[in-house]
Design a protein around this motif. Structure first.
Motif, mmCIF file in Angstrom:
data_model
loop_
_atom_site.group_PDB
_atom_site.id
_atom_site.type_symbol
_atom_site.label_atom_id
_atom_site.label_comp_id
_atom_site.label_asym_id
_atom_site.label_seq_id
_atom_site.Cartn_x
_atom_site.Cartn_y
_atom_site.Cartn_z
ATOM 1 N N SER A 124 0.840 -1.210 0.000
ATOM 2 C CA SER A 124 0.000 0.000 0.000
ATOM 3 C C SER A 124 0.868 1.250 0.000
ATOM 4 N N ALA A 125 1.924 1.234 0.800
ATOM 5 C CA ALA A 125 2.808 2.397 0.888
ATOM 6 C C ALA A 125 3.526 2.646 -0.435
ATOM 7 N N VAL A 155 4.133 6.252 -5.356
ATOM 8 C CA VAL A 155 4.392 6.501 -6.784
ATOM 9 C C VAL A 155 3.148 6.969 -7.545
ATOM 10 N N GLY A 156 2.040 7.167 -6.836
ATOM 11 C CA GLY A 156 0.862 7.713 -7.499
ATOM 12 C C GLY A 156 -0.198 6.706 -7.891
ATOM 13 N N GLY A 157 -0.208 5.558 -7.225
ATOM 14 C CA GLY A 157 -1.282 4.601 -7.453
ATOM 15 C C GLY A 157 -0.828 3.305 -8.107
ATOM 16 N N ALA A 158 -1.730 2.313 -8.035
ATOM 17 C CA ALA A 158 -1.408 0.967 -8.509
ATOM 18 C C ALA A 158 -1.119 0.941 -10.008
ATOM 19 N N ALA A 177 1.681 -3.387 -7.013
ATOM 20 C CA ALA A 177 2.446 -3.915 -5.876
ATOM 21 C C ALA A 177 1.916 -5.297 -5.481
ATOM 22 N N TYR A 178 2.821 -6.259 -5.433
ATOM 23 C CA TYR A 178 2.470 -7.616 -5.008
ATOM 24 C C TYR A 178 3.257 -7.964 -3.752
ATOM 25 N N CYS A 218 11.036 2.181 -0.723
ATOM 26 C CA CYS A 218 11.271 0.905 -0.023
ATOM 27 C C CYS A 218 12.322 1.004 1.077
ATOM 28 N N ALA A 219 13.479 1.581 0.757
ATOM 29 C CA ALA A 219 14.556 1.644 1.755
ATOM 30 C C ALA A 219 15.651 2.588 1.268
ATOM 31 N N PRO A 220 16.391 3.216 2.176
ATOM 32 C CA PRO A 220 17.475 4.133 1.775
ATOM 33 C C PRO A 220 18.702 3.357 1.277
#
Length: 409
Positions: free
Chosen positions: A128-129, A134-137, A148-149, A218-220
């Motif tokens: 969801s995040a 990025v502006g939606g699925a 996103a899966y 996702c991560a830095p």
């Protein structure tokens, strides 16, 4: 873990396998995995994979297999699984002693000892995040080929970072299962290939580079931990001296980039543009070579492992063999022979009768003459044609085109 060796005529000269549960019982896996208490988290022990490789190579050596004749090797790994190398592991991998099995040298090399795999569905909040960031699925699908899966690697990395930031910081490289296996043979971190990399929700499938917006969500510092992706048929370099010294491989043996199991199926089936392959199983899987894809909310667009400028579409249908088996039991006395005869006795198009038969919703039929009771042989054809029409419709949504020539044929 399976191995196959072929000669220059593509004749199989050696085959073998290691069964995780049976041959490596010390890891206590079921089906090669651990299903955690939440029933959502599913992992596999990384060292089990390494020990399986040691075991299968020792079996080959004991059988008298001549490793010196091997000119090149490559492989396929389950898509979406990921491996986390601890800081300093590169040097350990590079300098592994040929006196020891590889799993002994690498036992302290992984910051995450149990790898998240394709069965893991514990990352709903991360999905969801990512879509929100990025502006939606649909926008995410337009960038990466898929919405996103939960099992996709970007979301798995985001979960590890959010729950164990110190573990993430201890990680110097993140591999997919495919590039991890290639790394073991290369004696260095192997790059992720375009095709398997496009099953991560991180790769811009058009430009073949990591998406900055997806990485940041996702991560830095994730780009450095992933390395640069490469075409799926890239020659990565010569095999590690470890294998020459321990097993007798030629130092000239080349390691070709490994890829995911689904892309490898497209390559192995020798599909060309316009071809479709369908695997009928508990879930039916459809994959096809495609030139101009249109990513959608259902299904996946991956980079083509054979031709980096084209794509492959992948669709998974859960309503597969379980429904066919139910209709077989109801309409053909549980016999596939009877099922096949009944199917052959009916005409294509089923005289205008279409069945939409779903395992959870009972049976639903649409008929031109409003007849609600089908003869058994018509029920069987309604099921098969309905399932395959659904596959065609979804494939067309992803950009597949059926020509008039194909329809006539």
């Amino acid at each position: 873990l399976k191995v196959i060796a072929i000669d220059e005529q593509l004749r199989v000269i050696y085959e073998d396998n290691v069964h995780f549960d049976k041959d490596l019982p010390e890891f206590k896996t079921q089906g090669g995995v651990y299903i955690h208490s939440d029933r959502l988290t599913v992992t596999s022990p990384v060292l089990m994979w390494v020990k399986a490789l040691d075991m299968i190579l020792e079996k080959m050596k004991s059988s008298g297999f001549n490793f010196s004749q091997v000119r090149a090797l490559s492989g396929a790994g389950q898509q979406h699984g990921s491996v986390y190398w601890k800081k300093g592991s590169m040097q350990v991998l590079k300098n592994a002693s040929a006196e020891l099995p590889l799993h002994q040298s690498l036992q302290a090399c992984f910051s995450v000892s149990n790898s998240p795999i394709w069965m893991d569905s514990s990352t709903a909040s991360q999905c969801s995040a990512l879509e929100k960031a990025v502006g939606g699925a649909q926008h995410l699908a337009s960038i990466t080929g898929s919405r996103a899966y939960e099992r996709f690697t970007g979301n798995q990395i985001a979960k590890i970072y959010s729950q164990n930031p110190e573990v993430y910081l201890q990680t110097e490289r993140i591999s997919l299962v495919s590039s991890f296996a290639a790394s073991l043979f290369l004696g260095a971190y192997a790059p992720i290939d375009y095709s398997d990399g496009s099953g991560m929700n991180l790769l811009q499938i058009w430009e073949k580079v990591w998406s900055v917006s997806c990485l940041d969500a996702c991560a830095p510092g994730l780009k450095e931990k992933l390395g640069c992706p490469v075409p799926s048929h890239s020659v990565l370099g010569p095999i590690s001296p470890y294998y020459s010294q321990r097993y007798g491989f030629s130092p000239d043996c080349k390691v070709v980039a490994f890829t995911g199991d689904n892309p490898a199926s497209l390559a192995g089936m020798r599909l060309q543009e316009g071809d479709i392959a369908i695997s009928l199983g508990t879930s039916d899987t459809l994959f096809l070579w495609i030139q101009e894809p249109t990513p959608a909310l259902e299904g996946h667009i991956l980079c083509n492992p054979v031709d980096s400028q084209t794509y492959m579409a992948l669709l998974c249908f859960k309503n597969g063999s379980l429904m066919r088996e139910r209709v077989r039991d109801d309409c053909a006395s549980g016999s596939w022979d009877e099922f096949s005869k009944a199917l052959s006795s009916t005409v294509a198009g089923n005289k205008g009768n279409l069945g939409m038969i779903l395992s959870r919703a009972g049976s639903s039929r649409v008929s031109l003459d409003t007849c609600l009771i089908f003869p058994k042989e018509m029920e069987i054809r309604a099921l098969i044609e309905g399932q395959f029409m659904a596959k065609r419709i979804h494939a067309e949504k992803l950009g597949y085109k059926v020509s008039k020539y194909d329809e006539k044929r």
